[in-house]
Design a protein around this motif. Structure first.
Motif, mmCIF file in Angstrom:
data_model
loop_
_atom_site.group_PDB
_atom_site.id
_atom_site.type_symbol
_atom_site.label_atom_id
_atom_site.label_comp_id
_atom_site.label_asym_id
_atom_site.label_seq_id
_atom_site.Cartn_x
_atom_site.Cartn_y
_atom_site.Cartn_z
ATOM 1 N N LEU A 25 0.826 -1.213 0.000
ATOM 2 C CA LEU A 25 0.000 0.000 0.000
ATOM 3 C C LEU A 25 0.856 1.258 0.000
ATOM 4 O O LEU A 25 0.578 2.212 -0.716
ATOM 5 C CB LEU A 25 -0.913 0.007 1.220
ATOM 6 C CG LEU A 25 -2.247 -0.712 1.053
ATOM 7 C CD1 LEU A 25 -2.955 -0.815 2.383
ATOM 8 C CD2 LEU A 25 -3.116 0.006 0.041
ATOM 9 N N LYS A 26 1.860 1.227 0.811
ATOM 10 C CA LYS A 26 2.739 2.393 0.870
ATOM 11 C C LYS A 26 3.388 2.641 -0.482
ATOM 12 O O LYS A 26 3.460 3.774 -0.952
ATOM 13 C CB LYS A 26 3.817 2.182 1.944
ATOM 14 C CG LYS A 26 3.330 2.352 3.361
ATOM 15 C CD LYS A 26 4.476 2.120 4.338
ATOM 16 C CE LYS A 26 4.012 2.300 5.787
ATOM 17 N NZ LYS A 26 5.098 2.021 6.754
ATOM 18 N N GLN A 45 11.410 7.893 1.499
ATOM 19 C CA GLN A 45 10.322 8.867 1.434
ATOM 20 C C GLN A 45 8.955 8.208 1.601
ATOM 21 O O GLN A 45 8.024 8.814 2.106
ATOM 22 C CB GLN A 45 10.399 9.610 0.094
ATOM 23 C CG GLN A 45 11.548 10.592 0.072
ATOM 24 C CD GLN A 45 12.007 10.917 -1.342
ATOM 25 O OE1 GLN A 45 11.525 10.340 -2.314
ATOM 26 N NE2 GLN A 45 12.960 11.822 -1.462
ATOM 27 N N ALA A 46 8.871 6.967 1.180
ATOM 28 C CA ALA A 46 7.593 6.260 1.300
ATOM 29 C C ALA A 46 7.452 5.586 2.653
ATOM 30 O O ALA A 46 6.426 4.973 2.937
ATOM 31 C CB ALA A 46 7.465 5.226 0.184
ATOM 32 N N GLY A 47 8.483 5.677 3.464
ATOM 33 C CA GLY A 47 8.426 5.045 4.769
ATOM 34 C C GLY A 47 8.587 3.540 4.713
ATOM 35 O O GLY A 47 8.037 2.807 5.534
ATOM 36 N N VAL A 187 1.962 5.980 8.239
ATOM 37 C CA VAL A 187 2.707 6.602 7.145
ATOM 38 C C VAL A 187 2.953 8.065 7.413
ATOM 39 O O VAL A 187 4.061 8.523 7.449
ATOM 40 C CB VAL A 187 1.965 6.432 5.809
ATOM 41 C CG1 VAL A 187 2.626 7.264 4.746
ATOM 42 C CG2 VAL A 187 1.971 4.985 5.413
ATOM 43 N N ASP A 188 1.915 8.814 7.586
ATOM 44 C CA ASP A 188 2.164 10.221 7.849
ATOM 45 C C ASP A 188 0.944 10.921 8.407
ATOM 46 O O ASP A 188 0.735 12.083 8.171
ATOM 47 C CB ASP A 188 2.624 10.922 6.574
ATOM 48 C CG ASP A 188 3.452 12.138 6.925
ATOM 49 O OD1 ASP A 188 3.916 12.810 6.007
ATOM 50 O OD2 ASP A 188 3.601 12.421 8.120
ATOM 51 N N LYS A 189 0.121 10.180 9.092
ATOM 52 C CA LYS A 189 -1.071 10.751 9.714
ATOM 53 C C LYS A 189 -1.861 11.638 8.769
ATOM 54 O O LYS A 189 -2.102 12.797 9.042
ATOM 55 C CB LYS A 189 -0.665 11.534 10.956
ATOM 56 C CG LYS A 189 0.051 10.659 11.948
ATOM 57 C CD LYS A 189 0.741 11.470 13.006
ATOM 58 C CE LYS A 189 1.513 10.592 13.956
ATOM 59 N NZ LYS A 189 2.607 9.861 13.320
ATOM 60 N N GLN A 214 6.757 12.030 2.847
ATOM 61 C CA GLN A 214 7.708 13.120 2.903
ATOM 62 C C GLN A 214 7.936 13.627 1.498
ATOM 63 O O GLN A 214 8.277 12.876 0.598
ATOM 64 C CB GLN A 214 9.032 12.624 3.473
ATOM 65 C CG GLN A 214 8.903 12.189 4.905
ATOM 66 C CD GLN A 214 10.187 11.566 5.393
ATOM 67 O OE1 GLN A 214 11.120 11.371 4.631
ATOM 68 N NE2 GLN A 214 10.226 11.245 6.660
ATOM 69 N N GLN A 215 7.737 14.871 1.312
ATOM 70 C CA GLN A 215 7.972 15.450 0.012
ATOM 71 C C GLN A 215 9.465 15.472 -0.246
ATOM 72 O O GLN A 215 10.248 15.893 0.592
ATOM 73 C CB GLN A 215 7.419 16.875 0.006
ATOM 74 C CG GLN A 215 7.342 17.493 -1.362
ATOM 75 C CD GLN A 215 6.245 16.887 -2.194
ATOM 76 O OE1 GLN A 215 5.523 15.999 -1.761
ATOM 77 N NE2 GLN A 215 6.123 17.343 -3.408
ATOM 78 N N PRO A 216 9.870 15.009 -1.428
ATOM 79 C CA PRO A 216 11.283 15.066 -1.735
ATOM 80 C C PRO A 216 11.790 16.499 -1.665
ATOM 81 O O PRO A 216 11.087 17.424 -2.056
ATOM 82 C CB PRO A 216 11.349 14.543 -3.170
ATOM 83 C CG PRO A 216 10.120 13.731 -3.331
ATOM 84 C CD PRO A 216 9.093 14.394 -2.460
#
Length: 277
Positions: A25-26, A45-47, A187-189, A214-216
């Motif tokens: 999914l990530k 970045q995708a965790g 992932v990032d809430k 996370q944005q690159p």
DNA sequence: AAAATTCCCAACCGCATCTTC
DNA sequence: CGAAGATGCGGTTGGGAATTT
């Protein structure tokens, strides 16, 4: 690129082995939002605790929306055999001639089915040649039909139903709402859209759902998040609801439920493609 | 029913090639 | 032009599923 970069990945710090649904999914949602311009930085970045190489492989061979799953048709198998005669073990070249098929898959099919089939055909032909002189016409006819039967080996005629099964297998583990929300939080809430039914929209609200990653740092155009127009999302949801029978009356709903297992898999894939493209 | 064997495929590894500096 | 990282490719393998004994 160039000098002074870190090695591909620290193998002691990356996860290996089979991918979990969470990781899938990530990866899917990250690629959907940002593309895959840089596989090396993607996992971070995708965790994902994976090597970029592993992510690339997983995406190409399994998660890409245009990957065709299920048994190879007789035509595809014949094509592979012919292309292999021309190109040898150039699996990526062969794969490029078979839309939706991956080099890895073709390689697997070659080693598990086609190679054996070809060698048995060769043996059969050799036997045929050896006994040819002593066979009368009737026996030759019998040999021919036997060889033809051998050529159709491979279970390629049952592809339709099995295609559905395979597609379903690919997506079936996306069906637990609670798991999605858990992943979302991890992932990032992101802000999760409230969706009043239990299946696929969760995936896609998750995927479309805002700033999950996370944005690159150096965002080029290709890394910029895609604009998700509201009407496009709404259109897609309507399509999905329609596909899943959520806008039908009770009788239709019941009938639809009976057919749900079969239809949902192809609908999912269709919806995925609709959204991606 | 259980153990042994075979089959299948997803994923890993390492090398080759491409790209960038 | 060479060095070094990124990506692509093909060979191989581990482990689960299916089949056979």
């Amino acid at each position: 690129m160039g000098k002074g970069r870190a090695p591909c990945c620290d193998k002691t710090k990356v996860k290996r082995g089979p991918w979990s649904q969470e990781e899938d999914l990530k990866l899917i949602s990250f690629v959907h939002k940002y593309g895959h311009e840089n596989w090396r930085s993607l996992p971070k970045q995708a965790g994902l605790l994976r090597c970029g190489k592993s992510c690339r492989l997983r995406w190409i061979n399994y998660l890409r929306p245009d990957v065709k799953r299920g048994n190879f048709s007789a035509e595809e198998e014949e094509t592979i055999i012919k292309l292999h005669q021309s190109f040898g073990n150039k699996w990526s070249k062969i794969a490029s001639k078979l839309p939706g098929r991956t080099d890895n898959e073709i390689k697997n099919v070659w080693h598990t089915h086609l190679k054996k089939r070809l060698s048995s055909d060769t043996n059969l032909n050799a036997d045929e040649a050896a006994i040819k002189g002593s066979l009368d016409e009737e026996e030759e006819t019998s040999q021919e039909s036997s060889r033809n039967a051998s050529m159709s080996f491979g279970g390629s005629n049952n592809s339709s139903k099995e295609d559905d099964t395979h597609i379903c297998q690919t997506f079936e583990y996306f069906q637990d709402y609670s798991e999605f929300t858990g992943i979302l939080q991890e992932v990032d809430k992101p802000e999760l859209l409230e969706v009043p039914f239990d299946l696929d929209p969760d995936i896609w609200s998750f995927i479309d759902g805002s700033d999950s990653f996370q944005q690159p740092e150096n965002s080029s155009n290709s890394w910029a998040p895609r604009e998700c127009e509201e009407d496009e999302v709404e259109k897609w949801f309507k399509h999905l609801e329609s596909e899943l029978g959520l806008v039908e009356n009770d009788n239709q709903q019941q009938q639809h439920n009976e057919a749900k297992e079969e239809s949902s898999s192809s609908s999912l894939l269709e919806s995925y493609e609709l959204l991606i493209h």
